[in-house]
Enzyme design. Structure first.
Site, PDB file in Angstrom:
ATOM      1  N   HIS A 176       0.823  -1.228   0.000  1.00  0.00           N
ATOM      2  CA  HIS A 176       0.000   0.000   0.000  1.00  0.00           C
ATOM      3  C   HIS A 176       0.847   1.264   0.000  1.00  0.00           C
ATOM      4  O   HIS A 176       0.323   2.352  -0.219  1.00  0.00           O
ATOM      5  CB  HIS A 176      -0.931  -0.004   1.220  1.00  0.00           C
ATOM      6  CG  HIS A 176      -2.008  -1.052   1.112  1.00  0.00           C
ATOM      7  ND1 HIS A 176      -3.311  -0.746   0.832  1.00  0.00           N
ATOM      8  CD2 HIS A 176      -1.957  -2.407   1.206  1.00  0.00           C
ATOM      9  CE1 HIS A 176      -4.030  -1.860   0.775  1.00  0.00           C
ATOM     10  NE2 HIS A 176      -3.229  -2.886   0.999  1.00  0.00           N
ATOM     11  N   ASP A 384       3.560   9.682  -0.856  1.00  0.00           N
ATOM     12  CA  ASP A 384       2.393   8.921  -0.401  1.00  0.00           C
ATOM     13  C   ASP A 384       2.118   7.823  -1.419  1.00  0.00           C
ATOM     14  O   ASP A 384       2.132   8.083  -2.629  1.00  0.00           O
ATOM     15  CB  ASP A 384       1.173   9.862  -0.310  1.00  0.00           C
ATOM     16  CG  ASP A 384       0.168   9.411   0.732  1.00  0.00           C
ATOM     17  OD1 ASP A 384       0.137   8.207   1.049  1.00  0.00           O
ATOM     18  OD2 ASP A 384      -0.595  10.258   1.235  1.00  0.00           O
TER      19      ASP A 384
HETATM   20  O1  F6P Z   1      -0.965   3.417   4.492  1.00  0.00           O
HETATM   21  C1  F6P Z   1      -0.309   2.436   5.172  1.00  0.00           C
HETATM   22  C2  F6P Z   1      -0.955   2.066   6.479  1.00  0.00           C
HETATM   23  O2  F6P Z   1      -0.230   1.073   7.129  1.00  0.00           O
HETATM   24  C3  F6P Z   1      -2.377   1.586   6.298  1.00  0.00           C
HETATM   25  O3  F6P Z   1      -2.440   0.220   5.987  1.00  0.00           O
HETATM   26  C4  F6P Z   1      -2.993   1.945   7.614  1.00  0.00           C
HETATM   27  O4  F6P Z   1      -4.368   2.122   7.530  1.00  0.00           O
HETATM   28  C5  F6P Z   1      -2.308   3.237   7.960  1.00  0.00           C
HETATM   29  O5  F6P Z   1      -1.048   3.185   7.350  1.00  0.00           O
HETATM   30  C6  F6P Z   1      -2.267   3.478   9.460  1.00  0.00           C
HETATM   31  O6  F6P Z   1      -1.208   2.830  10.031  1.00  0.00           O
HETATM   32  P1  F6P Z   1      -1.187   2.025  11.390  1.00  0.00           P
HETATM   33  O7  F6P Z   1      -1.804   0.687  11.136  1.00  0.00           O
HETATM   34  O8  F6P Z   1       0.248   1.976  11.725  1.00  0.00           O
HETATM   35  O9  F6P Z   1      -2.000   2.800  12.390  1.00  0.00           O
END
Ligand code: F6P
Length: 474
Positions: A176, A384
Site C-alpha cells: 500500500h 504517499d
Molecule cells: O498506508 C499504510 C498504512 O499502514 C495503512 O495500511 C494503515 O491504515 C495506515 O497506514 C495506518 O497505520 P497504522 O496501522 O500503523 O495505524
C-alpha cells in the site's frame, strides 16, 4: 529458519471449514471500542475493509491480523460475515516489530527517507518471527488450492513462508505504500531476504508502475531473479509484478454526500465558519510524510503578503492521531501545533480564527460533510503510496465544484491529473497554487472536477480488488 511441520491435505481427507480466500494484513478489519460500560467490535475505517468485504462474503474466507492491543490475542470471532483470526503481538514485539522495524526502518525508507531510517539489528529478528506467525496462521486456515492475499510492508516475508508451508495455494501480495528506488532500497541491510520474501508471491502488486519497476530491477540485482518489469522468474517459478492503484468505494461516498443528514451538517459548518469565506481543508493522519506543516507555511505566506485575508478564507485541518509512541510522530505533532498557534496568534482576531485544528479522528459522515463544505482541498504529501483522501474529496463533489490541490508525489496524482498538481518542496509554487485554487473560476472548477470524477469512476475499489484477484487466479 526451521520450517514448521504441516501435513498437506490429501484427497481422502478434505480439510473442513478451511477458507478459499485468506486475507493477511497487520490489522484486522475490526477493532475494539468502548461504548458505555462495555466494549464491542467496530469496523476499522479505510478502503481495504470496504473493498474486500464483498469479495469475502461470497466465499468461505477469513482475515488474519492483529487486534490492536499487545498481549494475548482474542479468540477467533465472526463479525459482519467475516471470520476474524487474531494474531498476537507481545508488548516487546509492539516496540521492536511494529514501532521499530515497520515504522522506524521501513516506513521512512520507503517514503523517500523524509526522516532518517534507523537500521537496528535487534529489530530484525522480531520482524522475521512475527511474519512467520502470520504465515503459519494463514497456512493453517487456507483451503487446498485456495488463495492467500497479503497486504503491506509489515508482512513482506509472509509470501515466501506460505510458499514453503503450502505450495498448493496461490499467493498474492499488495504493497500500500511506495516501493523505493535502488538508491534508497539498497541501504537496507536486510534487502535480500525482503526481496526473497516478496518473490514467494505469484503476483506482487504496487500502487504505481514506478514501484513495480523498482521492485523488478532490485530483484534482478540482489535476489538472482531474471526477466522483465512485468514477469520475473525465480526459483523455477514465474512472478508477476504490476501496478494496481488502490481506490475507494465511490458509490458509498456519493450516497453519503447525497444524504440529508450530511448536507445539514455541511450547512452548519458553513454557517459556523462564515458563509462568505472560502474554506480550505486538510485531512490527514498526523504523519511526517503528509506535508501538513508545509501547507501551513504556504497559508501563512499568503496571509503575510496580504494576497489573501481572513475575510476571504479560513483553514480547517483535521489531523488523525497516529503512531504516537514513535518519537518522530510526537515531534511532528509539537511542530504542527506550534505552527497553528503561531499563525492563529499572528493573524487571528476576536471571533475570527485563521486555522481550525482538530487532532482526532472523525466519523465518515463528518468527513464527507467537511468535503462538501470545502472550496479547496489541500493534499500535500512529500511522498504517499496513493492518498485516498484526495479520491474521497473528488467522490463527494457530485456537483463538480471545488478544487483539489494535490502533491505530484502521491500515487493518486497519476490518476487525478486534472487536479492542481504541486511540488510540496516548493513553497512559492504551493502559495501560487493555493491562490489560484481560491480564485479559480466556476467554469474551470467544473471542467477539472468532471475529468477527475471520470478518472475515479474508471477505477473504484471493487475494480481494484477484482483486477488483482483475477490476475492471481489466471
Ligand atoms: O498506508 C499504510 C498504512 O499502514 C495503512 O495500511 C494503515 O491504515 C495506515 O497506514 C495506518 O497505520 P497504522 O496501522 O500503523 O495505524
Amino acid at each position: 529458519m526451521v520450517p514448521i511441520k504441516w501435513d498437506p491435505p490429501t484427497d481422502r481427507e478434505p480439510v473442513p471449514k478451511k477458507s478459499q480466500i485468506v486475507i493477511v494484513a497487520n490489522r484486522l478489519p475490526f477493532h475494539r471500542v468502548r461504548r458505555g460500560g462495555t466494549s464491542e467490535w467496530a469496523t476499522s475505517p479505510g478502503g481495504l475493509v470496504s473493498a474486500l468485504t464483498p469479495v469475502l462474503k461470497n466465499r468461505t474466507s477469513c482475515w488474519i491480523g492483529w487486534a490492536g492491543a499487545a498481549g494475548a490475542a482474542p479468540d477467533p470471532f465472526e463479525h459482519e460475515g467475516i471470520h476474524n483470526h487474531p494474531v498476537r503481538l507481545s508488548r516487546d514485539e509492539l516496540e521492536t516489530f511494529y514501532e521499530g522495524f515497520c515504522n522506524r526502518t521501513l516506513w521512512p525508507l520507503y517514503h523517500d527517507a523524509v526522516r532518517t531510517p534507523e537500521y537496528r539489528r535487534r529489530w530484525w529478528r522480531p520482524y522475521v518471527e512475527v511474519n512467520r506467525r502470520f504465515a503459519e496462521a494463514a497456512a493453517g486456515q487456507v483451503a487446498r488450492g485456495g488463495t492467500v492475499w497479503i497486504h503491506d510492508y509489515h508482512l513482506q516475508l509472509v509470501p515466501a513462508i506460505i510458499r514453503e508451508l503450502r505450495p498448493d495455494v496461490r499467493v498474492g501480495f499488495f504493497l500500500h505504500i511506495p516501493f523505493p528506488p535502488q538508491e534508497l532500497f539498497s541501504q537496507l541491510p536486510w534487502r535480500q531476504p525482503i526481496l526473497a520474501g516478496l518473490l514467494g508471491a505469484d503476483v506482487v502488486g504496487f500502487q504505481t508502475r514506478g514501484g513495480a519497476q523498482n521492485f523488478s530491477r532490485l530483484c534482478r540485482r540482489y535476489a538472482g531473479a531474471e526477466g522483465t518489469r512485468d514477469e520475473l522468474s525465480f526459483d523455477g517459478r514465474t512472478i508477476h509484478p504490476g501496478a494496481y492503484p488502490v481506490s475507494i468505494d465511490v458509490d458509498r461516498f456519493e450516497a453519503l454526500a447525497a444524504s440529508e443528514a450530511v448536507q445539514r451538517r455541511t450547512a452548519e459548518f458553513r454557517q459556523r465558519l462564515g458563509t462568505d469565506r472560502k474554506i480550505i481543508l486538510g485531512v490527514d493522519r498526523m504523519d511526517y510524510t503528509k506535508g501538513i506543516d508545509i501547507r501551513l507555511h504556504a497559508y501563512r505566506g499568503l496571509l503575510r503578503s496580504e494576497r489573501i485575508t481572513l475575510d476571504e478564507c479560513v483553514f480547517v485541518q483535521v489531523a488523525v492521531p497516529s503512531r504516537e509512541r514513535v518519537e518522530q510522530y510526537g515531534e511532528l505533532r509539537s511542530h504542527v501545533e506550534r505552527l497553528v498557534g503561531e499563525i492563529n496568534g499572528e493573524f487571528g482576531e476576536l471571533g475570527r480564527t485563521p486555522i481550525h485544528y482538530l487532532h482526532r479522528s472523525l466519523p465518515v459522515e463528518e468527513l464527507v460533510a467537511l468535503y462538501l463544505a470545502a472550496d479547496v482541498m489541500l493534499v500535500t504529501p512529500l511522498r504517499d503510496g496513493m492518498n485516498l483522501v484526495a479520491k474521497e474529496y473528488v467522490a463527494a463533489r457530485t456537483d463538480n465544484t471545488g478544487v483539489l490541490v494535490l502533491s505530484e508525489f502521491t500515487g493518486s496524482a497519476q490518476e487525478l491529473q486534472s487536479a492542481l498538481l504541486v511540488n510540496p518542496h516548493d513553497i512559492d509554487g504551493l502559495e501560487a497554487a493555493l491562490y489560484t485554487a481560491l480564485h479559480m473560476p466556476p467554469r474551470e472548477q467544473q471542467d477539472r472536477m468532471k475529468t477527475l470524477r471520470r478518472a475515479l469512476r474508471r477505477n473504484d475499489v471493487f475494480h481494484w480488488a477484482n483486477r488483482f484477484l483475477d490476475t492471481l487466479a489466471a
